[in-house]
Structure formats: structure tokens, C-alpha cells
Design an enzyme around this catalytic site. Structure first.
Site, PDB file in Angstrom:
ATOM      1  N   HIS A   1     -12.951   4.400   2.522  1.00 47.79           N
ATOM      2  CA  HIS A   1     -13.228   4.948   3.787  1.00 47.79           C
ATOM      3  C   HIS A   1     -13.169   6.338   3.540  1.00 47.79           C
ATOM      4  CE1 HIS A   1     -11.568   1.136   5.904  1.00 47.79           C
ATOM      5  NE2 HIS A   1     -12.818   1.027   5.675  1.00 47.79           N
TER       6      HIS A   1
ATOM      7  N   LYS B   1     -20.661   3.198  -0.294  1.00 48.69           N
ATOM      8  CA  LYS B   1     -21.547   3.669   0.772  1.00 48.69           C
ATOM      9  C   LYS B   1     -21.800   5.223   0.171  1.00 48.69           C
ATOM     10  CE  LYS B   1     -21.021   0.710   4.664  1.00 48.69           C
ATOM     11  NZ  LYS B   1     -20.698   0.802   5.877  1.00 48.69           N
TER      12      LYS B   1
ATOM     13  N   ARG C   1     -12.244  -8.466   2.757  1.00 50.84           N
ATOM     14  CA  ARG C   1     -11.673  -7.000   2.670  1.00 50.84           C
ATOM     15  C   ARG C   1     -10.575  -6.806   3.642  1.00 50.84           C
ATOM     16  NH1 ARG C   1     -14.045  -2.013   1.316  1.00 50.84           N
ATOM     17  NH2 ARG C   1     -14.553  -0.592   3.086  1.00 50.84           N
TER      18      ARG C   1
ATOM     19  N   HIS D   1     -16.614 -10.301   3.853  1.00 53.42           N
ATOM     20  CA  HIS D   1     -16.129  -9.135   4.775  1.00 53.42           C
ATOM     21  C   HIS D   1     -14.296  -9.609   5.154  1.00 53.42           C
ATOM     22  CE1 HIS D   1     -17.020  -5.095   5.123  1.00 53.42           C
ATOM     23  NE2 HIS D   1     -16.368  -4.821   6.464  1.00 53.42           N
TER      24      HIS D   1
ATOM     25  N   TYR E   1      -6.391  -1.254  10.742  1.00 59.38           N
ATOM     26  CA  TYR E   1      -5.786  -2.450  10.058  1.00 59.38           C
ATOM     27  C   TYR E   1      -4.073  -2.318  10.441  1.00 59.38           C
ATOM     28  CZ  TYR E   1      -9.939  -3.199   7.696  1.00 59.38           C
ATOM     29  OH  TYR E   1     -11.249  -3.641   7.269  1.00 59.38           O
TER      30      TYR E   1
ATOM     31  N   ARG F   1     -16.859  -4.132  -0.694  1.00 59.73           N
ATOM     32  CA  ARG F   1     -17.797  -4.809   0.147  1.00 59.73           C
ATOM     33  C   ARG F   1     -18.717  -5.678  -0.650  1.00 59.73           C
ATOM     34  NH1 ARG F   1     -17.704   0.828   0.859  1.00 59.73           N
ATOM     35  NH2 ARG F   1     -16.907   1.467   3.170  1.00 59.73           N
TER      36      ARG F   1
END
Length: 302
Positions: free
Chosen positions: A274, A175, A251, A248, A283, A151
Site C-alpha cells: 500500500h 500496482k 489478502r 482477495h 484492517y 493480489r
């Protein structure tokens, strides 16, 4: 703003910044959403304290947002900010319940992520002028975004010692303050090596403040999320790419190109950081859609 609200809001943001390590962009969004909610009742001469907010207040505000024709995405984000705020207050025992918990977030249409074709990505990566210091820096940024799938907030937070160019990995803080190692390929390693040895020391010499952040602006200060977005915009325009690409998009393209090349979903999940594989599964839909498009454009009997 009410002093009591200001106090708990500041505590909440300190928690987000230090414990959750959220980006400045997210902090600004949360602040705007929280202030807007309480301002809504203040403007109607029915000010409400943090502790007195209940389910009906949330429903009233939600109805107002819908009547003002805010998009579902915006409404969902505003509710998310309030929900996080009251989740923190409940955890700290400043309130007895979370009034946002019972409110259902509007369902968002699941749009497939936009990705660049490999030819478009190559054209984009070749745009920076390698005869200029900032062009060398920009090439390293673009190469690293595509090589790692990180990110933009993770990229601007990278320290120099987060990289091991000998092994070809970067230690990323994602995150929720979660760490992960991501591999970086030879093209990114080459661009980063040139930037680190030829450009970064010159940029750093322009700044009086010592820091170890990897990517610097023209004045030697830390590069921001917004600056990286402007850099990407510049080269997307130069490459005449029709898709409105952002950091993004790198990504999204990273994940899709890996799956197109035969990578398994679990590996892509780990590389992206994730928590749930369901987030990564989007995806596979992108990859299948692109395969379908290729078939219909290429097969003579399609």
C-alpha cells in the site's frame, strides 16, 4: 467506433499495459467505460469528439447513470476510467484540460472487508486433493495467497525465478510496476516445492510455447485471474464456508490475522504494497470488530 477515438484509445491502452502494467481485467473495464460514454452521445445523435468533451458532457452522463439506478460503486468506477483516460490525454497534450477533474466522485459507503476466521482458512487450505497434480498446484496457490497477501494479478504474474524458497521470499510486481519482497512461510514453501518439482514440469511439457510463469493451467499455459477465482470458488464450496470468499479475501485475511497476532500497521502496509497507510488502517477496524464480536459471544456478563 470513431477512428480518431479508436486511435487514442489504443494508445492509452498501450500505455496502461506497458508503463502501468495494469491487469487485463482492468483494461477490459476501462475499455467498456470509455466506449459506453461516447456511445451514450452517439445514440442521442449528438456524437462528440474526444477533444470536444467538456464538464457539461460529463455531468449529463453522470445524471443518466444515476437515473438508470447504477450503484455508486459502478458510477465511481466509470468516472475513474474516464478520469484516467483524460489524464493521459492531457499528459500527451492531446487535450487542453481534463473535463472529468471537476466532477466529484460519488461517496462510497466504507464497508469493512470480509475475512475468514483462522479455522475457516485452515479448512479451506486442506481441501485440495494432494493425490492429483492439479490438487497439488491448487494447494500451492491457496497457501501462497494466504502466506503473502498478494493480489491475484500479482500471483498469476509470478515467474519461477521470482521465488527464493531457500530464503523464503517472493519478488512481487505490484500496482504501478512497483516491486516488493514478501516473505512466504514454511507451509507455502513446502507446497510450492512439491508443485515445482512434481507437477509444473509435467504441465509445461504439454505446451509448445516457452515461458517462465510459475502457475500453469492443465494445458501448460499461463493461469489467468479468472481461473484462480474459479479455483477458490471450488474449494470454498467444498469447505462449506458461508462467506462468499474470493482470492482477495485471502489478502484481507492475511492482513487481519497479522494484526490479530500483534504485527504493527507499518509492517502490514509494506507487506501489502500500500502506498498510503490510510488504506491499511481499514484492517485495524476489522480486527477491533472481530475482538468486539468475540467479547460479546464469550463473556458471561456481556
Amino acid at each position: 467506433m470513431d477512428s480518431a477515438l479508436l486511435h487514442v484509445k489504443d494508445q492509452f491502452f498501450t500505455y496502461l499495459r506497458i508503463e502501468k502494467r495494469v491487469s487485463d481485467h482492468t483494461l477490459r473495464s476501462y475499455e467498456r467505460d470509455i466506449v459506453d460514454f461516447f456511445q451514450f452521445f452517439h445514440d442521442r445523435e449528438r456524437p462528440v469528439s474526444v477533444q470536444k468533451v467538456n464538464y457539461l458532457h460529463i455531468r449529463e452522463y453522470l445524471t443518466y447513470l444515476m437515473r438508470q439506478e447504477y450503484s455508486r460503486k459502478t458510477i465511481a468506477r466509470k468516472l475513474s476510467g474516464l478520469r484516467s483516460f483524460y489524464r493521459y490525454l492531457l499528459r500527451e497534450k492531446m487535450v487542453e484540460s481534463n473535463p472529468v477533474k471537476a466532477v466529484t466522485t460519488p461517496k462510497l459507503p466504507k464497508a469493512l472487508p470480509k475475512v475468514l476466521y483462522q479455522e475457516e482458512m485452515l479448512a479451506l487450505l486442506n481441501q485440495p486433493d494432494l493425490n492429483s497434480p492439479l490438487g497439488i498446484r491448487d494447494r500451492a496457490i491457496l497457501e501462497l495467497l494466504y502466506a503473502s497477501g498478494m493480489r491475484v494479478s500479482e500471483l498469476v504474474g509470478l515467474a519461477v525465478d521470482s521465488l527464493d524458497l531457500t530464503v523464503g521470499v517472493a519478488l512481487v510486481f505490484g500496482k504501478g510496476a512497483k516491486e516488493r519482497y514478501v516473505p512466504i512461510g514454511k507451509s507455502a514453501i513446502s507446497s510450492l516445492t512439491q508443485y515445482l518439482f512434481e507437477v509444473r514440469p509435467k504441465l509445461l511439457s504439454k505446451n509448445q510455447d516457452e515461458h517462465n510463469l510459475l502457475f500453469l493451467n492443465a494445458r501448460g499455459g499461463p493461469l489467468t485471474d479468472r481461473s484462480v477465482r474459479r479455483i477458490v470458488d471450488k474449494y470454498v464450496t467444498a469447505a462449506a464456508i458461508s462467506l462468499k470468499a474470493s482470492p482477495h479475501t485471502f489478502r484481507h485475511s492475511f492482513a487481519t490475522h497479522l494484526l490479530d497476532g500483534g504485527a504493527d500497521l507499518r509492517s502490514v502496509q509494506e507487506l501489502l504494497g500500500h502506498v498510503n497507510i490510510s488504506t491499511t488502517q481499514i484492517y485495524t477496524h476489522v480486527s477491533k470488530e472481530r475482538l468486539r464480536e468475540t467479547y460479546y459471544n464469550s463473556h458471561p456478563r456481556a
